[in-house]
Design a protein around this motif. Sequence first.
Motif, PDB file in Angstrom:
ATOM      1  N   LEU A   1       0.855  -1.186   0.000  1.00 37.60           N
ATOM      2  CA  LEU A   1       0.000   0.000   0.000  1.00 37.60           C
ATOM      3  C   LEU A   1       0.889   1.232   0.000  1.00 37.60           C
ATOM      4  CD1 LEU A   1      -2.752   1.524   0.410  1.00 37.60           C
ATOM      5  CD2 LEU A   1      -2.342   1.291   2.874  1.00 37.60           C
ATOM      6  N   GLY A   2       0.741   2.065  -1.033  1.00 41.71           N
ATOM      7  CA  GLY A   2       1.448   3.333  -1.076  1.00 41.71           C
ATOM      8  C   GLY A   2       0.486   4.461  -0.749  1.00 41.71           C
ATOM      9  N   VAL A   3       0.842   5.282   0.245  1.00 39.99           N
ATOM     10  CA  VAL A   3      -0.044   6.340   0.722  1.00 39.99           C
ATOM     11  C   VAL A   3       0.608   7.702   0.520  1.00 39.99           C
ATOM     12  CG1 VAL A   3      -1.385   7.226   2.667  1.00 39.99           C
ATOM     13  CG2 VAL A   3      -0.945   4.756   2.483  1.00 39.99           C
ATOM     14  N   GLN A   4      -0.099   8.580  -0.164  1.00 37.34           N
ATOM     15  CA  GLN A   4       0.328   9.965  -0.254  1.00 37.34           C
ATOM     16  C   GLN A   4      -0.521  10.757   0.732  1.00 37.34           C
ATOM     17  OE1 GLN A   4       2.868  10.237  -2.097  1.00 37.34           O
ATOM     18  NE2 GLN A   4       3.309  12.419  -2.107  1.00 37.34           N
ATOM     19  N   VAL A   5       0.107  11.497   1.619  1.00 40.84           N
ATOM     20  CA  VAL A   5      -0.597  12.187   2.688  1.00 40.84           C
ATOM     21  C   VAL A   5      -0.783  13.651   2.296  1.00 40.84           C
ATOM     22  CG1 VAL A   5      -0.610  12.756   5.138  1.00 40.84           C
ATOM     23  CG2 VAL A   5       0.432  10.609   4.360  1.00 40.84           C
ATOM     24  N   LYS A   6      -2.034  14.079   2.215  1.00 41.50           N
ATOM     25  CA  LYS A   6      -2.372  15.451   1.853  1.00 41.50           C
ATOM     26  C   LYS A   6      -3.419  15.957   2.819  1.00 41.50           C
ATOM     27  CE  LYS A   6       0.171  15.348  -1.880  1.00 41.50           C
ATOM     28  NZ  LYS A   6       1.426  16.153  -1.986  1.00 41.50           N
ATOM     29  N   ARG A   7      -3.207  17.125   3.370  1.00 41.21           N
ATOM     30  CA  ARG A   7      -4.184  17.641   4.336  1.00 41.21           C
ATOM     31  C   ARG A   7      -5.540  17.837   3.690  1.00 41.21           C
ATOM     32  NH1 ARG A   7      -2.350  22.818   7.212  1.00 41.21           N
ATOM     33  NH2 ARG A   7      -4.236  22.355   8.403  1.00 41.21           N
ATOM     34  N   SER A   8      -5.569  18.269   2.439  1.00 35.24           N
ATOM     35  CA  SER A   8      -6.850  18.581   1.810  1.00 35.24           C
ATOM     36  C   SER A   8      -6.765  18.294   0.323  1.00 35.24           C
ATOM     37  CB  SER A   8      -7.210  20.050   2.034  1.00 35.24           C
ATOM     38  OG  SER A   8      -8.419  20.368   1.379  1.00 35.24           O
ATOM     39  N   VAL A   9      -7.768  17.593  -0.195  1.00 38.92           N
ATOM     40  CA  VAL A   9      -7.898  17.345  -1.621  1.00 38.92           C
ATOM     41  C   VAL A   9      -9.364  17.555  -1.976  1.00 38.92           C
ATOM     42  CG1 VAL A   9      -7.522  15.720  -3.509  1.00 38.92           C
ATOM     43  CG2 VAL A   9      -6.082  15.578  -1.473  1.00 38.92           C
ATOM     44  N   THR A  10      -9.641  18.331  -3.006  1.00 38.31           N
ATOM     45  CA  THR A  10     -11.038  18.561  -3.402  1.00 38.31           C
ATOM     46  C   THR A  10     -11.480  17.600  -4.492  1.00 38.31           C
ATOM     47  OG1 THR A  10     -10.505  20.162  -5.147  1.00 38.31           O
ATOM     48  CG2 THR A  10     -10.758  21.011  -2.896  1.00 38.31           C
ATOM     49  N   PHE A  11     -10.514  17.000  -5.210  1.00 35.49           N
ATOM     50  CA  PHE A  11     -10.788  16.080  -6.318  1.00 35.49           C
ATOM     51  C   PHE A  11     -11.462  16.781  -7.494  1.00 35.49           C
ATOM     52  CE2 PHE A  11     -10.720  13.633  -2.399  1.00 35.49           C
ATOM     53  CZ  PHE A  11      -9.736  12.687  -2.689  1.00 35.49           C
ATOM     54  N   ALA A  12     -11.439  18.095  -7.497  1.00 35.43           N
ATOM     55  CA  ALA A  12     -11.999  18.863  -8.605  1.00 35.43           C
ATOM     56  C   ALA A  12     -11.007  18.887  -9.767  1.00 35.43           C
ATOM     57  CB  ALA A  12     -12.308  20.288  -8.149  1.00 35.43           C
TER      58      ALA A  12
END
Length: 771
Positions: free
Chosen positions: A90-101
């Motif tokens: 499992l590869g995880v990229q950690v981002k405080r906020s993603v809107t996916f827009a």
Amino acid sequence: MPQSPSAPRIAPDPTTPAIAASPAATGPAGAVFETAVGAHYLQAMLIGAEPRGLPGIRILKVQFQRRADGHLLDDVIVHGEDAGGIAATLGVQVKRSVTFAPSDPVFRDVVQQMGQTAQRDDFTSMRYEMAVAIERTSAPIEHYYQEVLRWARTHSTAAEFMAHIARRGQAAEAMRNFVKTVGDHLSAANFPHDDEAVWSILRRFQILQFDFGHQGSLSEAWARDRARLLLAPSDVGRAGELWAILAEAAAFAAATGGEWTAASLKDYIAARHSFQWAGDRRLAAARRAITEASRLTLADLRSAVGNVTIDRSPRMADLHTALSQHRYVEIRGDAGVGKSGVLKFFAEQIGIEAAALTLNPERTTPGGWFALRTALNCDCTAKELLSDLASDGGGFLLIDSVDQVDDPAVRATMTDLIRAASEVDGFRVVVTARRRSGEDTTEWLPADAIARLRPAPPITISELSDDEVETLSAANSRLAALLDPGHVAKDVVRNLFRLSRLAAHSGSDPLPATEVAMARQWWSSADGPAGANARDRGRLIAAMAMAALSGVGSYRTDTAEPPAISDLLARGTIREVARDLFAFGHDVLRDWGVACVLHDEPQRLDALPWTAPASAALVRGFELCASMALELAEDGNAWLGIFQRASAAGVHLSWRRAAIMALVRNERAPLLLDRVMVPLTENSGTLLRELILTSIAADSEPAEAAFRRAGHDISLPPDILAPVGHSWSRLLLWLMLRRDHLPATQLPTVVDFVARWLMATFGRDRLAPTL
């Protein structure tokens, strides 16, 4: 600390002083949030838990910042193996906020990292999952995007998935935009972006939400609970200290591109702190047992009609909305409308990252928590186990058919788990039950615990909507014919279960037009063709029906002929709960069996528990028996006999109510009511008044809830009711046809009923002009 041979890293010096404060305690900004997520996976490795995002896997090591090794999603990389020793990553990229827009640069970068990851030589040959860990979630993330990811996994080809996404009425515009955005970002980076490429990435992608750093953080509360599980009783007060050093270890490894195994991490901790560790709580074994039991429970639940799966997407959105504000939700509806299917879809969505604890009446260990703990072979309290499940995203207790649990020992287990769930912050409970009709068949549930869980208004599942009918018709020509408004079975096919039965209908027998006719055809044919096995099938079905009539939910047999059992298992008529222990494949079939036994052998009515409230396991079968007495006869005498038996002194009112509702829940009610015209209208129409008032009470809901479910934001007084089902319209039609024969004393009751209908429909339905 072991190093990657391909990319040597500097091991931490055990003599290095510990940092003064936990990075996770200083706020969620930037790398600190990443540190907390990393610490979460380190803690899961120490306790032997399944990693969030890799259910069914044992963690071997956790790496940080290993882009040089080809892990593009490299903030946290979890390596593990399943019970058979097959590797998973499992590869995880950690981002405080993603809107996916489409305009979100963070999501663009994540998609392009996934596109590059998909070019790895081992991407298609191993279980390689990709995830983004975010701090904040939203309604579109919770429902639309997570639902797209579930669809990507449940469809077996890219073509099926893309057709599902493109179908109007099945997927929302936000879902289509999400899929298109992924393709556009892949294209912009010159990665493959055809349907196959987009689908292959979406079915490996996860959105994981952690709320580290928020005031009252659930993620941190669960982490501290898990830290207590790791420590001996003498050291449980140091759980915060252990969580701090795990965050420190994650921060160090992230800074150096390092990795941890459970052994090297314990050495690191021992060099700085003298903790007394708890013994093996055997949580890993308990999790495996829960995962397997939940898988079997979900396998019992049907979600397809023929070869078409209908997702009930609006109801899924309602469920997510309810769970954002409440921790206890009931999914209610009539038999066969698809309540269990909604629960199954929700469990599948959760199951991408973790297994939820899923129960039903037949597959629950009886005897309370202590019996369940013994069966799971774990050493912890119910609260500790549920808290540990919540830590990895499995913080849900799902119970199917909670209203049909009659066994006190099974009730004890469910009660203990609901109470434990109420004591774990953020843990949520979702149950399915039939729509209340008089008696509350879930009154045994622990009211104190449910109050702590803050129950939401029930979510009502109705018959198929026009959009859902259109979707099914477009997907399958057989279903399109059945769902045609002019079809002989038009009055029964909008019930999902009945539609699935008719879609599988074969042979020369005509298609039944009412549920009574369906039940009788099923009973007389023993749910299959005539032949050598027919008698054996019939004997087994009858034996199971009589067991249900006596209050037994499952039937044990070692005498039934194997070919008959195999035939009924293949058709879904029965399901095997344990060796030689069988239950009906759907509770509607149990209802049919009970009704047919009572109709064919009326003397068995004497054995019903008349003085007690009619249980959920019996009341619909009894109601169908009364309906058969009316539909299969030339007059109303047989129904009247059942009604009088249900009205005798000492009999609980719920039985009389069921006999009355049989008059208007039958698809041919406007015709059949004529057969009981005399008892309805004699004595100044006393029984007619009771029929109208009972129909209003039993088959209605607040009109405001109905309008809101239809997308209209409107406030209405609670005494304005809307009909549920068809009993109101059938009764109104009959009242119009026989208006000249109604007792004058009951005209005010009839007028009030008409007024309620007009208020509920705003006078815009086909009956309004005539009324």
